[in-house]
Design a protein around this motif. Structure first.
Motif, PDB file in Angstrom:
ATOM      1  N   GLY A   2       7.765 -14.804  19.577  1.00 54.80           N
ATOM      2  CA  GLY A   2       7.764 -13.986  20.783  1.00 54.80           C
ATOM      3  C   GLY A   2       6.758 -12.854  20.730  1.00 54.80           C
ATOM      4  O   GLY A   2       5.742 -12.920  20.027  1.00 54.80           O
ATOM      5  N   ARG A   3       7.052 -11.786  21.454  1.00 53.05           N
ATOM      6  CA  ARG A   3       6.140 -10.653  21.552  1.00 53.05           C
ATOM      7  C   ARG A   3       5.877 -10.030  20.182  1.00 53.05           C
ATOM      8  O   ARG A   3       6.775  -9.913  19.364  1.00 53.05           O
ATOM      9  N   GLU A   4       4.643  -9.595  19.992  1.00 54.29           N
ATOM     10  CA  GLU A   4       4.317  -8.785  18.822  1.00 54.29           C
ATOM     11  C   GLU A   4       4.268  -7.328  19.271  1.00 54.29           C
ATOM     12  O   GLU A   4       3.543  -6.968  20.190  1.00 54.29           O
ATOM     13  N   TYR A   5       5.041  -6.498  18.585  1.00 57.01           N
ATOM     14  CA  TYR A   5       5.048  -5.075  18.906  1.00 57.01           C
ATOM     15  C   TYR A   5       3.883  -4.342  18.239  1.00 57.01           C
ATOM     16  O   TYR A   5       3.347  -3.384  18.787  1.00 57.01           O
ATOM     17  N   GLY A   6       3.522  -4.789  17.055  1.00 56.01           N
ATOM     18  CA  GLY A   6       2.425  -4.156  16.320  1.00 56.01           C
ATOM     19  C   GLY A   6       2.455  -4.566  14.871  1.00 56.01           C
ATOM     20  O   GLY A   6       3.391  -5.228  14.411  1.00 56.01           O
ATOM     21  N   LYS A   7       1.426  -4.188  14.131  1.00 55.59           N
ATOM     22  CA  LYS A   7       1.401  -4.533  12.712  1.00 55.59           C
ATOM     23  C   LYS A   7       0.704  -3.429  11.923  1.00 55.59           C
ATOM     24  O   LYS A   7      -0.096  -2.656  12.464  1.00 55.59           O
ATOM     25  N   LEU A   8       1.055  -3.383  10.650  1.00 48.29           N
ATOM     26  CA  LEU A   8       0.532  -2.365   9.740  1.00 48.29           C
ATOM     27  C   LEU A   8      -0.159  -3.050   8.583  1.00 48.29           C
ATOM     28  O   LEU A   8       0.425  -3.940   7.938  1.00 48.29           O
ATOM     29  N   THR A   9      -1.388  -2.670   8.307  1.00 47.87           N
ATOM     30  CA  THR A   9      -2.103  -3.196   7.150  1.00 47.87           C
ATOM     31  C   THR A   9      -1.723  -2.388   5.922  1.00 47.87           C
ATOM     32  O   THR A   9      -1.774  -1.161   5.936  1.00 47.87           O
ATOM     33  N   ILE A  10      -1.302  -3.091   4.874  1.00 46.79           N
ATOM     34  CA  ILE A  10      -0.948  -2.422   3.620  1.00 46.79           C
ATOM     35  C   ILE A  10      -2.187  -2.359   2.752  1.00 46.79           C
ATOM     36  O   ILE A  10      -2.757  -3.374   2.378  1.00 46.79           O
ATOM     37  N   GLN A  11      -2.586  -1.174   2.420  1.00 44.65           N
ATOM     38  CA  GLN A  11      -3.722  -0.980   1.515  1.00 44.65           C
ATOM     39  C   GLN A  11      -3.288  -0.012   0.428  1.00 44.65           C
ATOM     40  O   GLN A  11      -3.442   1.194   0.570  1.00 44.65           O
ATOM     41  N   GLY A  12      -2.667  -0.545  -0.599  1.00 46.12           N
ATOM     42  CA  GLY A  12      -2.271   0.305  -1.710  1.00 46.12           C
ATOM     43  C   GLY A  12      -3.494   0.965  -2.341  1.00 46.12           C
ATOM     44  O   GLY A  12      -4.537   0.342  -2.498  1.00 46.12           O
ATOM     45  N   ALA A  13      -3.357   2.236  -2.697  1.00 43.24           N
ATOM     46  CA  ALA A  13      -4.485   2.972  -3.282  1.00 43.24           C
ATOM     47  C   ALA A  13      -4.750   2.476  -4.694  1.00 43.24           C
ATOM     48  O   ALA A  13      -4.013   2.767  -5.612  1.00 43.24           O
ATOM     49  N   ALA A  14      -5.805   1.697  -4.872  1.00 44.13           N
ATOM     50  CA  ALA A  14      -6.123   1.149  -6.180  1.00 44.13           C
ATOM     51  C   ALA A  14      -7.156   1.986  -6.928  1.00 44.13           C
ATOM     52  O   ALA A  14      -7.346   1.813  -8.119  1.00 44.13           O
ATOM     53  N   LEU A  15      -7.834   2.884  -6.197  1.00 43.50           N
ATOM     54  CA  LEU A  15      -8.923   3.649  -6.799  1.00 43.50           C
ATOM     55  C   LEU A  15      -8.824   5.109  -6.376  1.00 43.50           C
ATOM     56  O   LEU A  15      -8.265   5.438  -5.342  1.00 43.50           O
ATOM     57  N   ASP A  16      -9.353   5.995  -7.220  1.00 40.51           N
ATOM     58  CA  ASP A  16      -9.772   7.287  -6.716  1.00 40.51           C
ATOM     59  C   ASP A  16     -11.255   7.425  -7.073  1.00 40.51           C
ATOM     60  O   ASP A  16     -11.881   6.454  -7.502  1.00 40.51           O
ATOM     61  N   ASP A  17     -11.818   8.594  -6.894  1.00 39.80           N
ATOM     62  CA  ASP A  17     -13.270   8.695  -7.084  1.00 39.80           C
ATOM     63  C   ASP A  17     -13.693   8.629  -8.547  1.00 39.80           C
ATOM     64  O   ASP A  17     -14.877   8.710  -8.857  1.00 39.80           O
ATOM     65  N   ARG A  18     -12.716   8.460  -9.458  1.00 36.36           N
ATOM     66  CA  ARG A  18     -13.048   8.385 -10.886  1.00 36.36           C
ATOM     67  C   ARG A  18     -12.774   7.005 -11.481  1.00 36.36           C
ATOM     68  O   ARG A  18     -12.915   6.818 -12.677  1.00 36.36           O
ATOM     69  N   GLY A  19     -12.360   6.066 -10.643  1.00 36.93           N
ATOM     70  CA  GLY A  19     -12.144   4.723 -11.156  1.00 36.93           C
ATOM     71  C   GLY A  19     -10.797   4.160 -10.749  1.00 36.93           C
ATOM     72  O   GLY A  19     -10.059   4.770  -9.963  1.00 36.93           O
ATOM     73  N   PRO A  20     -10.433   2.980 -11.251  1.00 37.62           N
ATOM     74  CA  PRO A  20      -9.156   2.354 -10.901  1.00 37.62           C
ATOM     75  C   PRO A  20      -7.978   3.169 -11.429  1.00 37.62           C
ATOM     76  O   PRO A  20      -8.054   3.778 -12.495  1.00 37.62           O
ATOM     77  N   LEU A  21      -6.891   3.175 -10.677  1.00 37.85           N
ATOM     78  CA  LEU A  21      -5.688   3.894 -11.098  1.00 37.85           C
ATOM     79  C   LEU A  21      -4.915   3.125 -12.154  1.00 37.85           C
ATOM     80  O   LEU A  21      -4.157   3.709 -12.925  1.00 37.85           O
ATOM     81  N   SER A  22      -5.088   1.820 -12.182  1.00 34.78           N
ATOM     82  CA  SER A  22      -4.363   0.976 -13.135  1.00 34.78           C
ATOM     83  C   SER A  22      -5.059  -0.368 -13.215  1.00 34.78           C
ATOM     84  O   SER A  22      -5.877  -0.725 -12.355  1.00 34.78           O
ATOM     85  N   ALA A  23      -4.715  -1.119 -14.234  1.00 38.68           N
ATOM     86  CA  ALA A  23      -5.186  -2.495 -14.318  1.00 38.68           C
ATOM     87  C   ALA A  23      -4.379  -3.408 -13.394  1.00 38.68           C
ATOM     88  O   ALA A  23      -4.754  -4.561 -13.174  1.00 38.68           O
ATOM     89  N   TYR A  24      -3.265  -2.896 -12.846  1.00 36.24           N
ATOM     90  CA  TYR A  24      -2.334  -3.724 -12.075  1.00 36.24           C
ATOM     91  C   TYR A  24      -2.081  -3.135 -10.701  1.00 36.24           C
ATOM     92  O   TYR A  24      -2.217  -1.928 -10.486  1.00 36.24           O
ATOM     93  N   GLN A  25      -1.687  -4.006  -9.783  1.00 34.39           N
ATOM     94  CA  GLN A  25      -1.116  -3.597  -8.518  1.00 34.39           C
ATOM     95  C   GLN A  25       0.272  -4.223  -8.420  1.00 34.39           C
ATOM     96  O   GLN A  25       0.667  -5.030  -9.259  1.00 34.39           O
ATOM     97  N   SER A  26       1.014  -3.831  -7.386  1.00 31.72           N
ATOM     98  CA  SER A  26       2.364  -4.370  -7.210  1.00 31.72           C
ATOM     99  C   SER A  26       2.318  -5.887  -7.026  1.00 31.72           C
ATOM    100  O   SER A  26       1.353  -6.434  -6.483  1.00 31.72           O
ATOM    101  N   VAL A  27       3.373  -6.557  -7.485  1.00 33.40           N
ATOM    102  CA  VAL A  27       3.466  -8.012  -7.415  1.00 33.40           C
ATOM    103  C   VAL A  27       4.750  -8.390  -6.679  1.00 33.40           C
ATOM    104  O   VAL A  27       5.828  -7.854  -6.973  1.00 33.40           O
ATOM    105  N   ASN A  28       4.625  -9.288  -5.733  1.00 32.17           N
ATOM    106  CA  ASN A  28       5.791  -9.812  -5.026  1.00 32.17           C
ATOM    107  C   ASN A  28       6.357 -10.983  -5.829  1.00 32.17           C
ATOM    108  O   ASN A  28       5.719 -12.018  -5.964  1.00 32.17           O
ATOM    109  N   ILE A  29       7.551 -10.803  -6.391  1.00 34.69           N
ATOM    110  CA  ILE A  29       8.181 -11.842  -7.194  1.00 34.69           C
ATOM    111  C   ILE A  29       9.687 -11.716  -7.044  1.00 34.69           C
ATOM    112  O   ILE A  29      10.240 -10.611  -7.161  1.00 34.69           O
TER     113      ILE A  29
END
Length: 584
Positions: free
Chosen positions: A86-113
């Motif tokens: 049916g109707r779509e009300y809207g959607k949100l793009t998930i963009q987890g913060a993987a970086l800051d200006d000094r490099g990656p925050l971690s070797a990993y991101q969240s995993v759906n399991i």
């Protein structure tokens, strides 16, 4: 094995299994008891966040979780619809913060399991380390005794009762924890915020997900409301969480559950394979105490959050990570058992923070209802499964068509959805930015890094997680992977810190591992010193759980005295024993 010290872990969920693995890695042989006949069950929780993935890397299962889970799902979409068709009300793009200006925050991101798969992975790892889970063993009470504790166990198969003596008990037995109840420990906060029915099913929904593939679809129809959760990479395993208010789950037959799913899809033509139906109570509670003598609580046994934020299971895994190094320090004679009081001191405020964040996420979703002019999370009626698939009349929603009023309302709805970014995109502030303010740490007078959900910049502030730094972005060649599983790990640029750390170790009896990085040592990336916040003669001391114990930005006359003070927080060994160790 350190078999002279017996530890009973009650509950073989992610928290209990993580605790058991950490103990096995340190040479202990915990007894894990679980009332279930085996690990088979419903998927339940489904996101291992970045910090939990780092813990899993430490215990040797991160690659397996990545292989069985979906590491890209949390970079997809969250969609709000009347129904999938049916109707779509809207959607949100998930963009987890993987970086800051000094490099990656971690070797990993969240995993759906799904939790069931995660428990199987953790159980396999426990078996590899020589451990086992005793299934069909329900702990109905735990008691402190002189010099130890007991658990009263009921064998599910024949109701036989036995009493086991042990040195320590870890109650990881979930929201209804018998261990907590037998200690008389109360829960603070609302016991019931809402009640839900969960319908687990398999179906091919690809036709309705084209161009908007995600793991969450919020359903806001006139009769059926709730949320679809995708559990696997191919999108065939699903759950639908349905608000039911005061209705009992028994009020809905299997056929009714299938019809509710079909109405939420918006089509009668989809083949639904029903896997099961359960009910659960949404709470927001934290235990008044995490310890009672030789008995300690972890995971859902001491905190219950709304699922809005995916913090429940992850907080439990991180509870175990905080607790086990301290318990081992006590068991190995290097620390007085008052060290264990810092477990509650550090972790309870995090549980309160995560409770507040989860409740705030839930309450904020009311913005979408207000913009739409309907209640998307109102409890369904008992007869919601009956009759044909219904849709909202155009005049009720007022979002159809090209007129200015409809366009304005659509814009308002999308704005309300965009405001949910803190909840769903979450950012690393909630995941990685939690900082202990008191406990096993020496404050250095610096301001803690921002832990706002979407504004996190890592810093080696005492009490915070050690910033991730690596020459190539791999965990196996990072600051976090260099943290020793016991004692203190010291990071410094200047080799002179090796002898300073050794002196502190001799004085306190606390083991030390020294990591000299930069030109004189290992390469941890160009920004390692900047991330740690130290000069060429500064140093950072880190606990076994990867949180910063102490930092000096530059060596001065008091640095070595403060370093000894920091070591003593991890050991607290009597001076007579320290002198013996120093001489030996």
């Amino acid at each position: 094995m350190n078999s002279d010290k017996s530890i009973v872990i009650v509950g073989a969920g992610p928290t209990g299994l993580t605790a058991a693995i950490l103990l096995c890695l340190r040479g202990y042989d915990p007894v894990v008891l679980d009332r279930r006949p085996n690990l088979v069950g419903y998927p339940a929780a489904h996101v291992a966040n970045t910090r939990s993935m780092e813990v899993f890397a430490e215990i040797g299962v991160a690659d397996r979780v990545l292989e069985q889970g979906d590491g890209s799902a949390l970079s997809g979409l969250v969609v709000w619809v009347e129904s999938l068709a049916g109707r779509e009300y809207g959607k949100l793009t998930i963009q987890g913060a993987a970086l800051d200006d000094r490099g990656p925050l971690s070797a990993y991101q969240s995993v759906n399991i799904p939790q069931t798969n995660l428990e199987a992975i953790l159980s396999d790892r426990l078996v590899e380390l020589g451990g086992t889970v005793r299934f069909g063993q329900e702990v109905i009470a735990a008691r402190n005794i002189s010099g130890g504790a007991t658990v009263e166990v009921r064998a599910v198969a024949d109701d036989a009762l036995t009493t086991m003596k042990c040195d320590w008990v870890l109650g990881c037995d979930g929201a209804g924890s018998a261990v907590r109840r037998s200690m008389g420990i109360e829960m603070e906060g609302p016991q019931t915020i809402a009640r839900f029915m969960t319908i687990y099913f398999d179906a091919d929904l690809d036709l309705f997900r084209k161009g908007r593939r995600g793991i969450l679809y919020w359903i806001g129809g006139p009769e059926v409301r709730g949320v679809f959760i995708s559990f696997d990479k191919i999108g065939r395993s699903w759950a639908m969480l349905v608000p039911v208010g005061d209705l009992a789950v028994e009020a809905f037959s299997d056929a009714a559950a299938v019809n509710i799913v079909k109405k939420a899809i918006g089509s009668d033509d989809v083949v639904i394979e029903l896997q099961g139906v359960s009910s659960w109570n949404m709470s927001a509670q934290v235990a008044t105490a995490y310890r009672h003598g030789r008995i300690l609580l972890a995971g859902d046994a001491c905190h219950r959050f709304p699922p809005t934020g995916g913090l429940g299971m992850n907080t439990g895994i991180q509870d175990a990570h905080n607790l086990i190094w301290k318990l081992c320090a006590v068991l190995e004679g290097g620390a007085d058992d008052t060290l264990l009081n810092t477990y509650e001191e550090e972790r309870r405020p995090i549980a309160r923070r995560n409770t507040d964040q989860s409740v705030n996420n839930l309450m904020k979703m009311a913005m979408i209802d207000e913009a739409l002019g309907i209640q998307t999370l109102a409890p369904i009626a008992q007869d919601a499964a009956e009759g044909p698939i219904a849709t909202w009349p155009d005049e009720v929603l007022g979002i159809d068509g090209n007129n200015s009023e409809a366009a304005t309302k659509r814009s308002a709805v999308q704005h309300a959805i965009d405001e949910q970014a803190e909840h769903f995109a979450q950012g690393a502030g909630v995941d990685l930015g939690f900082t202990y303010t008191t406990g096993v740490l020496v404050p250095d007078g610096s301001e803690p890094p921002s832990s706002e959900p979407c504004d996190y910049h890592p810093d080696a502030h005492p009490g915070s997680r050690l910033p991730f730094s690596s020459i190539d972005g791999r965990f196996e060649a990072s600051t976090l992977d260099r943290v020793a599983p016991q004692g203190v790990t010291l990071f410094a640029l200047a080799p002179a810190w090796g002898s300073r750390a050794a002196a502190a170790s001799r004085e306190t009896g606390v083991a030390v591992s020294v990591v000299i990085f930069g030109p004189a040592g290992v390469d941890l990336g160009a920004n390692a010193a900047v991330l740690l916040g130290i000069s060429e003669d500064g140093a950072v001391a880190v606990r076994p759980d990867g949180h910063v114990l102490w930092r000096t930005q530059a060596h001065d006359a008091g640095s070595e005295i403060e370093l000894v003070r920091a070591f003593r927080l991890c050991g607290r060994k009597p001076r007579s024993e320290r002198s013996h160790l120093a001489n030996g």
